[in-house]
Enzyme design. Structure first.
Site, PDB file in Angstrom:
ATOM      1  N   TRP A 178      -8.099  30.050  77.501  1.00 55.12           N
ATOM      2  CA  TRP A 178      -8.369  28.932  78.168  1.00 55.12           C
ATOM      3  C   TRP A 178      -7.346  28.145  78.820  1.00 55.12           C
ATOM      4  O   TRP A 178      -6.396  27.664  78.064  1.00 55.12           O
ATOM      5  CB  TRP A 178      -9.314  27.788  77.695  1.00 55.12           C
ATOM      6  CG  TRP A 178     -10.725  28.509  77.571  1.00 55.12           C
ATOM      7  CD1 TRP A 178     -11.261  29.776  77.514  1.00 55.12           C
ATOM      8  CD2 TRP A 178     -11.971  27.766  77.449  1.00 55.12           C
ATOM      9  NE1 TRP A 178     -12.328  29.756  77.414  1.00 55.12           N
ATOM     10  CE2 TRP A 178     -12.964  28.589  77.458  1.00 55.12           C
ATOM     11  CE3 TRP A 178     -12.161  26.301  77.607  1.00 55.12           C
ATOM     12  CZ2 TRP A 178     -14.546  28.342  77.233  1.00 55.12           C
ATOM     13  CZ3 TRP A 178     -13.504  25.954  77.340  1.00 55.12           C
ATOM     14  CH2 TRP A 178     -14.855  26.964  77.423  1.00 55.12           C
TER      15      TRP A 178
ATOM     16  N   SER B   7     -11.506   9.809  64.487  1.00 51.57           N
ATOM     17  CA  SER B   7     -10.739  10.951  65.174  1.00 51.57           C
ATOM     18  C   SER B   7      -9.816  10.528  66.026  1.00 51.57           C
ATOM     19  O   SER B   7      -9.970   9.487  66.761  1.00 51.57           O
ATOM     20  CB  SER B   7     -11.858  11.954  65.898  1.00 51.57           C
ATOM     21  OG  SER B   7     -11.277  12.764  66.771  1.00 51.57           O
ATOM     22  N   SER B   8      -8.742  11.420  66.295  1.00 51.32           N
ATOM     23  CA  SER B   8      -7.527  11.110  67.336  1.00 51.32           C
ATOM     24  C   SER B   8      -8.091  11.321  68.801  1.00 51.32           C
ATOM     25  O   SER B   8      -7.629  10.682  69.659  1.00 51.32           O
ATOM     26  CB  SER B   8      -6.539  11.987  67.041  1.00 51.32           C
ATOM     27  OG  SER B   8      -6.778  13.272  67.346  1.00 51.32           O
ATOM     28  N   CYS B   9      -9.460  11.829  69.060  1.00 49.71           N
ATOM     29  CA  CYS B   9      -9.870  11.744  70.293  1.00 49.71           C
ATOM     30  C   CYS B   9     -10.410  10.388  70.639  1.00 49.71           C
ATOM     31  O   CYS B   9     -10.674  10.218  71.891  1.00 49.71           O
ATOM     32  CB  CYS B   9     -10.965  12.628  70.488  1.00 49.71           C
ATOM     33  SG  CYS B   9     -12.597  12.135  69.609  1.00 49.71           S
TER      34      CYS B   9
ATOM     35  N   GLY C 276     -21.720  13.731  54.623  1.00 49.33           N
ATOM     36  CA  GLY C 276     -21.056  15.080  55.005  1.00 49.33           C
ATOM     37  C   GLY C 276     -20.474  15.845  54.134  1.00 49.33           C
ATOM     38  O   GLY C 276     -19.454  16.613  54.456  1.00 49.33           O
TER      39      GLY C 276
ATOM     40  N   MET D 233     -16.833  20.708  56.641  1.00 51.29           N
ATOM     41  CA  MET D 233     -15.494  21.292  56.275  1.00 51.29           C
ATOM     42  C   MET D 233     -14.806  20.198  55.436  1.00 51.29           C
ATOM     43  O   MET D 233     -14.318  20.697  54.206  1.00 51.29           O
ATOM     44  CB  MET D 233     -14.779  21.737  57.325  1.00 51.29           C
ATOM     45  CG  MET D 233     -13.399  22.082  57.105  1.00 51.29           C
ATOM     46  SD  MET D 233     -12.396  22.762  58.392  1.00 51.29           S
ATOM     47  CE  MET D 233     -12.287  21.406  59.526  1.00 51.29           C
ATOM     48  N   VAL D 234     -14.635  19.051  55.766  1.00 49.87           N
ATOM     49  CA  VAL D 234     -13.976  17.983  55.229  1.00 49.87           C
ATOM     50  C   VAL D 234     -14.553  17.480  53.978  1.00 49.87           C
ATOM     51  O   VAL D 234     -13.954  17.502  52.817  1.00 49.87           O
ATOM     52  CB  VAL D 234     -13.846  16.619  55.895  1.00 49.87           C
ATOM     53  CG1 VAL D 234     -13.450  15.614  55.218  1.00 49.87           C
ATOM     54  CG2 VAL D 234     -12.834  17.066  57.316  1.00 49.87           C
TER      55      VAL D 234
ATOM     56  N   LEU E  85     -14.064   8.198  58.260  1.00 48.91           N
ATOM     57  CA  LEU E  85     -13.356   9.190  58.932  1.00 48.91           C
ATOM     58  C   LEU E  85     -13.320   9.003  60.478  1.00 48.91           C
ATOM     59  O   LEU E  85     -14.499   9.282  60.940  1.00 48.91           O
ATOM     60  CB  LEU E  85     -13.635  10.429  58.254  1.00 48.91           C
ATOM     61  CG  LEU E  85     -12.542  10.850  57.137  1.00 48.91           C
ATOM     62  CD1 LEU E  85     -13.052  10.192  55.938  1.00 48.91           C
ATOM     63  CD2 LEU E  85     -12.965  12.226  56.706  1.00 48.91           C
TER      64      LEU E  85
ATOM     65  N   ASN F 279      -6.655  17.086  64.748  1.00 50.04           N
ATOM     66  CA  ASN F 279      -7.344  18.202  64.716  1.00 50.04           C
ATOM     67  C   ASN F 279      -7.093  18.988  63.120  1.00 50.04           C
ATOM     68  O   ASN F 279      -5.941  18.913  62.528  1.00 50.04           O
ATOM     69  CB  ASN F 279      -7.118  19.243  65.551  1.00 50.04           C
ATOM     70  CG  ASN F 279      -7.357  18.805  67.080  1.00 50.04           C
ATOM     71  OD1 ASN F 279      -8.295  18.181  67.176  1.00 50.04           O
ATOM     72  ND2 ASN F 279      -6.266  18.695  67.808  1.00 50.04           N
ATOM     73  N   LEU F 280      -8.358  19.384  62.626  1.00 49.22           N
ATOM     74  CA  LEU F 280      -8.295  20.231  61.496  1.00 49.22           C
ATOM     75  C   LEU F 280      -8.544  21.426  61.539  1.00 49.22           C
ATOM     76  O   LEU F 280      -9.332  21.931  62.381  1.00 49.22           O
ATOM     77  CB  LEU F 280      -9.282  19.341  60.418  1.00 49.22           C
ATOM     78  CG  LEU F 280      -8.874  17.967  59.966  1.00 49.22           C
ATOM     79  CD1 LEU F 280     -10.004  17.243  59.391  1.00 49.22           C
ATOM     80  CD2 LEU F 280      -7.604  17.898  59.330  1.00 49.22           C
TER      81      LEU F 280
ATOM     82  N   ARG G 190      -1.366  20.604  70.706  1.00 44.87           N
ATOM     83  CA  ARG G 190      -2.352  20.198  69.726  1.00 44.87           C
ATOM     84  C   ARG G 190      -1.394  20.206  68.368  1.00 44.87           C
ATOM     85  O   ARG G 190      -0.727  21.113  68.020  1.00 44.87           O
ATOM     86  CB  ARG G 190      -3.509  21.056  69.608  1.00 44.87           C
ATOM     87  CG  ARG G 190      -4.602  20.901  70.922  1.00 44.87           C
ATOM     88  CD  ARG G 190      -5.197  19.580  70.948  1.00 44.87           C
ATOM     89  NE  ARG G 190      -5.980  19.551  72.068  1.00 44.87           N
ATOM     90  CZ  ARG G 190      -5.639  19.267  73.307  1.00 44.87           C
ATOM     91  NH1 ARG G 190      -4.078  19.056  73.544  1.00 44.87           N
ATOM     92  NH2 ARG G 190      -6.290  19.025  74.191  1.00 44.87           N
TER      93      ARG G 190
ATOM     94  N   HIS H 112     -14.133  24.581  65.845  1.00 45.24           N
ATOM     95  CA  HIS H 112     -12.767  23.945  66.475  1.00 45.24           C
ATOM     96  C   HIS H 112     -11.826  25.230  67.029  1.00 45.24           C
ATOM     97  O   HIS H 112     -12.030  26.469  66.568  1.00 45.24           O
ATOM     98  CB  HIS H 112     -12.189  22.861  65.545  1.00 45.24           C
ATOM     99  CG  HIS H 112     -12.714  21.776  65.358  1.00 45.24           C
ATOM    100  ND1 HIS H 112     -13.618  21.601  64.300  1.00 45.24           N
ATOM    101  CD2 HIS H 112     -12.651  20.577  66.226  1.00 45.24           C
ATOM    102  CE1 HIS H 112     -14.038  20.372  64.396  1.00 45.24           C
ATOM    103  NE2 HIS H 112     -13.673  19.684  65.680  1.00 45.24           N
TER     104      HIS H 112
ATOM    105  N   TYR I   9     -18.357  11.639  71.945  1.00 47.45           N
ATOM    106  CA  TYR I   9     -17.679  11.616  70.554  1.00 47.45           C
ATOM    107  C   TYR I   9     -17.005  10.421  70.312  1.00 47.45           C
ATOM    108  O   TYR I   9     -17.018   9.691  69.330  1.00 47.45           O
ATOM    109  CB  TYR I   9     -17.164  13.011  70.225  1.00 47.45           C
ATOM    110  CG  TYR I   9     -16.724  13.182  68.700  1.00 47.45           C
ATOM    111  CD1 TYR I   9     -17.667  13.366  67.651  1.00 47.45           C
ATOM    112  CD2 TYR I   9     -15.710  13.207  68.507  1.00 47.45           C
ATOM    113  CE1 TYR I   9     -17.378  13.579  66.420  1.00 47.45           C
ATOM    114  CE2 TYR I   9     -15.136  13.508  67.199  1.00 47.45           C
ATOM    115  CZ  TYR I   9     -15.921  13.475  65.942  1.00 47.45           C
ATOM    116  OH  TYR I   9     -15.372  13.977  64.967  1.00 47.45           O
TER     117      TYR I   9
END
Length: 308
Positions: free
Chosen positions: A199, A103-105, A7, A11-12, A101, A162-163, A206, A176, A132
């Protein structure tokens, strides 16, 4: 160390490579053409050929609520395949260190905040990004299983909040929230729109961390990898409402219009705040304040996207 970074164009990945010259590591940063993570055989051949000391797995199909809801098959299948392929290839090739890596999801939608690392698989996932999340749970668990079978392996997972930041996408359909809001508000200012829609009611909370801070953490983790917990949240330990993020971006951009709420639109989880107790014990904390990060991200957006 010789480190394989997946990756590297995301972005990361780009934030990691941007500060990598400050550290004494050699990075392999193949493009998706050079290393197709969806092809198990080519992944295995690449790892065996290059024999990295460590792998940082930062690749993934990512996006906001809209993208996740529109393509749940892609988000589940491709993220899961990439994770399984790189982890099994690394383990079979004898790579001893792996930083996954996640994700908090991954955390249950109804879990009490702040979200601690032991909540994985303790409840139903948020439907808007379930595919995801399932893929991320799988890679996280596989790291644990590999370590159970072989104590010499250090395969660990970080769970960032989130980033946002430099090198982000500013596509309203695929990015995002913060980069999407930056573009939305900048365009509204330039076209003199009197109001912008948000929305939902804007009260969902967040936690967003500047991506360069995550890159800084990763190099800290490399120096302290043995001591790092198996699964570790990485974030701020504090959050804001969607309305507050819109207001902060508006102040940075200089937009003076009004906000209206579209209550027909989905908002995802009401809150998603990570528990940073283990992170504090590990000895690291974030450096970039929200307004500073938004300003840096806006400057990047203006220089990269608004020059034509």
């Amino acid at each position: 160390m010789k480190i394989l970074l997946t990756g590297s164009n995301g972005m990361v990945g780009r934030n990691i490579l941007a500060i990598a010259p400050n550290y004494p590591h050699e990075f392999l940063a193949p493009t998706s053409k050079e290393l197709n993570l969806l092809d198990a055989l080519s992944v295995r051949q690449y790892v065996e050929l290059h024999q990295p000391d460590m792998i940082i797995h930062a690749a993934g199909i990512v996006g906001g609520i809209q993208a996740n809801m529109a393509q749940p098959v892609k988000f589940l299948v491709e993220n899961m395949q990439m994770g399984l392929n790189i982890l099994t290839a690394a383990n079979d090739a004898g790579v001893t260190k792996f930083l996954n890596l996640s994700s908090s999801c991954m955390y249950p939608r109804d879990a009490i905040n702040p979200l601690s690392e032991d909540l994985i698989l303790k409840g139903e996932l948020e439907p808007t990004n379930e595919g995801y999340a399932l893929a991320k749970v799988t890679s996280t668990r596989l790291c644990e299983y590999i370590c159970q079978e072989n104590p010499e392996r250090l395969y660990k997972t970080i769970i960032p909040c989130n980033l946002y930041g430099r090198f982000d996408k500013f596509d309203p359909n695929h990015s995002h929230m913060i980069p999407a809001v930056i573009r939305k508000i900048d365009e509204a200012k330039k076209s003199q729109q009197p109001e912008i829609d948000i929305w939902g009611d804007g009260e969902a909370r967040r936690e967003f961390m500047y991506a360069e801070d995550l890159a800084d953490f990763i190099f800290y983790a490399l120096d302290n990898f043995v001591e790092m917990p198996q699964n570790l949240n990485v974030g701020l330990g504090t959050d804001y409402t969607i309305n507050e993020y819109y207001q902060a971006v508006a102040e940075v951009v200089g937009y003076e219009g009004k906000f209206k709420h579209d209550l027909s639109k989905p908002v995802g989880m009401k809150q998603k705040l990570i528990d940073d107790m283990k992170l504090q014990e590990f000895g690291w904390s974030y450096k970039t304040a929200l307004k500073t990060g938004i300003q840096k991200t806006y400057d990047f957006y203006l220089s990269e996207y608004c020059n034509d």
